[in-house]
Design an enzyme around this catalytic site. Sequence first.
Site, PDB file in Angstrom:
ATOM      1  CD  GLU A   5      -3.013   1.195   2.149  1.00 33.73           C
ATOM      2  OE1 GLU A   5      -3.009   0.316   3.033  1.00 33.73           O
ATOM      3  OE2 GLU A   5      -3.928   2.034   2.002  1.00 33.73           O
TER       4      GLU A   5
ATOM      5  CG  ASP B  56      -6.078   4.563   0.581  1.00 33.64           C
ATOM      6  OD1 ASP B  56      -6.753   5.573   0.327  1.00 33.64           O
ATOM      7  OD2 ASP B  56      -6.163   3.942   1.661  1.00 33.64           O
TER       8      ASP B  56
ATOM      9  CG  HIS C 217      -2.679   6.829   1.716  1.00 33.96           C
ATOM     10  ND1 HIS C 217      -2.439   7.438   2.931  1.00 33.96           N
ATOM     11  CD2 HIS C 217      -3.192   5.612   2.007  1.00 33.96           C
ATOM     12  CE1 HIS C 217      -2.794   6.617   3.906  1.00 33.96           C
ATOM     13  NE2 HIS C 217      -3.250   5.503   3.373  1.00 33.96           N
TER      14      HIS C 217
ATOM     15  CG  HIS D  24      -7.630   0.589   0.782  1.00 35.32           C
ATOM     16  ND1 HIS D  24      -6.666   0.623   1.773  1.00 35.32           N
ATOM     17  CD2 HIS D  24      -8.278  -0.602   0.913  1.00 35.32           C
ATOM     18  CE1 HIS D  24      -6.737  -0.516   2.463  1.00 35.32           C
ATOM     19  NE2 HIS D  24      -7.689  -1.268   1.961  1.00 35.32           N
TER      20      HIS D  24
ATOM     21  NE  ARG E 271      -7.978   7.166   5.870  1.00 35.16           N
ATOM     22  CZ  ARG E 271      -6.850   6.491   6.066  1.00 35.16           C
ATOM     23  NH1 ARG E 271      -6.078   6.773   7.097  1.00 35.16           N
ATOM     24  NH2 ARG E 271      -6.477   5.525   5.274  1.00 35.16           N
TER      25      ARG E 271
ATOM     26  CD  GLU F  48      -8.331   1.874   4.492  1.00 32.09           C
ATOM     27  OE1 GLU F  48      -7.748   0.942   5.035  1.00 32.09           O
ATOM     28  OE2 GLU F  48      -7.752   2.655   3.713  1.00 32.09           O
TER      29      GLU F  48
HETATM   30 MN    MN Z   1      -5.795   2.292   2.828  1.00 33.66          MN
END
Ligand code: MN
Length: 289
Positions: A146, A179, A182, A205, A211, A240
């Site tokens: 990741e 993700d 990120h 993700h 988030r 997520e």
């Molecule tokens: Mn993640």
Amino acid sequence: MQIGCHGLVWTGEYDPAGIRHAVASTAAAGFDLVEFPLMDPATFDATTARAALDEHGVAASGSLGLAPETDISSGDPQAAHAGEELLLRAVDALAEMGARHLCGIVYSAMQKYMQPATPEGVATSQQVIGRVADHAAAAGIQLSLEVTNRYESNVLNTARQAREFAAAVARGNVRVHLDSYHMNIEETDMVTPVLETAGELGYVHIGESHRGYLGTGNVDFDGLFRALHHIGYDGPVVFESFSSAVVSPSLTRTLGIWRNLWEDGADLGAHANRFIRDRVHANATIAHH
Ligand code: MN
């Protein structure tokens, strides 16, 4: 393509009751897959998980971030050995559940580092990942690295770095894990890293910039899903989200979850399932254009 949900949407407690609750909630929200947090794989009850997964017709994957005492990139041989043992146990737990994917920050600790990674530490991490990947391959499990933001690791912060790391490990079952949360911090945009990682992308993700609920932040999901369609990505796409409403002692503080972005995980999860499937469905019609 499997559409999944991270277990922290449902509960922070991964005892047998928590495992059963997470699997049942994943199925009720309409997802295909639950991603279990495997921060402590030695105590994770894979037998209970397997039974719940079979009962609800849900697939599983696992993710974790290493700790300072299990940091395979630290240059400390004792920590590297402990980290390798932990990763091997995570693979074994996933194999018992019939899972096909281990992902997350498996190549370093999940923490804010106060110095850059060293070439020696990265080389050790690549060697350990190679051995864990060989163990995983025997169980049909893929290991996806990741790419995370600079406050959670100092080893892989961009897709390009992950591609270089994976090339050095040189195992067919070591892939790149992107993700959107990120990417939104570190990458140029949501499209270029996906196009450049075509063929190496193994896990995705889906997280909003804060988030919380998808579609209420800064992430360019239209561009991201268009890019995934363009490269023919067919791996897991896993939602997520974290809120102080659901607390995991091992994850919540490390991730800096100080605010309550939602109260109702069932509503959040059902919304995310629709949000992701709507975009995948719409992009599939591009074939008719
Ligand atoms: Mn993640």
